[in-house]
Design an enzyme around this catalytic site. Sequence first.
Site, short mmCIF file in Angstrom:
data_model
loop_
_atom_site.label_atom_id
_atom_site.label_comp_id
_atom_site.label_asym_id
_atom_site.label_seq_id
_atom_site.Cartn_x
_atom_site.Cartn_y
_atom_site.Cartn_z
CB CYS A 78 81.31 -29.54 -48.41
SG CYS A 78 81.08 -28.46 -49.81
CB CYS A 112 78.37 -27.12 -48.63
SG CYS A 112 79.05 -28.21 -49.88
CG ASP A 113 78.50 -27.12 -44.59
OD1 ASP A 113 77.40 -26.87 -45.11
OD2 ASP A 113 78.92 -28.27 -44.40
#
Length: 309
Positions: free
Chosen positions: A131, A134-135
């Site tokens: 992701c 997300c990261d």
Amino acid sequence: MEKVVIIGTGCAGLTAALYTARANLTPLVLTGTMPGGLLTTTSIVENFPGFPEGIDGYELMTRLQKQAERFGARVQFGTVESVALSQPPFTLTVDGETLQTQTVIIASGAGHRHLGLSSEDLLEKKGVTYCATCDGALPLFRNQPLVVVGGGDSACEEATYLTRFASVVYLVHRRDSLRASKIMAERTLTHAKIKPIWDSVVTEILDVKQDKVTGVRLKNVKTNKETALDCAGVFVAIGHVPNTQLFKGVLDMDENGYIIPERGSATNVPGVFVAGDCSDHVYRQAVTAAGMGCAAAIDAERYLAGLNQ
Ligand SMILES: Cc1cc2nc3c(=O)[nH]c(=O)nc-3n(C[C@H](O)[C@H](O)[C@H](O)COP(=O)(O)OP(=O)(O)OC[C@H]3O[C@@H](n4cnc5c(N)ncnc54)[C@H](O)[C@@H]3O)c2cc1C
């Protein structure tokens, strides 16, 4: 005894919650480990009808939950661990507690497919991720070369997003053209920071010994030539696996685990309905998942009305 339990709070589950709540069925809606579903992992959603400027995925899902709650949906943090669907009432085990319900709407979505490499598992969260939203902004990826694996819409979106942070994004794809939609493919391939690597697969993620990602080993599937490529992160975006393992052997599924409805949203077990990406490997869009959630809610409502006649 619940009238309706909805498994999942993505677009499908929360839309089913909205409709069943407005039908006075006070649905119990279980979030699983990803409240709001997959759309919460994306920044801007540009193709959900009614938002000409686009809308942040997390905000859209928060609004949808509020809308369902306004009419009496009860959203509960919890994961369904097992189900007994042989006859109604159905029994679900949720975080160790059992509950009974007259109908179930399965809207459990689909998870990320893995490359299947042991180095991938060993380096997950140490540079291997699924992701970008997300990261991608983590310090370890800043101003570093990054690899995205895949050739569909998700891979293109991940690659484009990562250009905000990376020095260069290598898009590794096993074919010689992208599977993504035309507009997305064009946007990706014309981006100055994205470099496609065609006809190639990742055979190993380096370096397990150092306990962090330092590069990938690639194999060209046409020439069989192996090369190494330095990078600080590997973002795997090669598709999804439906979250339907719980229902294996009970509900009809295709060979990839997608639940096959019999009529509308009805499964082969009367009283069990399905909606969204866990039964859709073709469209996989927020709006189609929402539409399927609406259909499942109406089907569940009619099924319950039939029981009471
Ligand atoms: C990066 C990215 C960007 C995207 N961008 C767009 C876009 O711009 N436009 C668009 O239309 N679509 C987009 N999509 C696709 C869209 O997100 C999905 O089609 C949509 O989320 C599917 O909704 P769903 O409700 O079927 O499943 P999901 O959103 O996957 O939700 C599944 C839900 O089920 C829950 N669950 C799973 N197992 C259990 C269990 N055992 N017990 C309880 N709950 C469980 C999960 O926690 C989750 O809440 C994007 C997807 C990704 C990954």
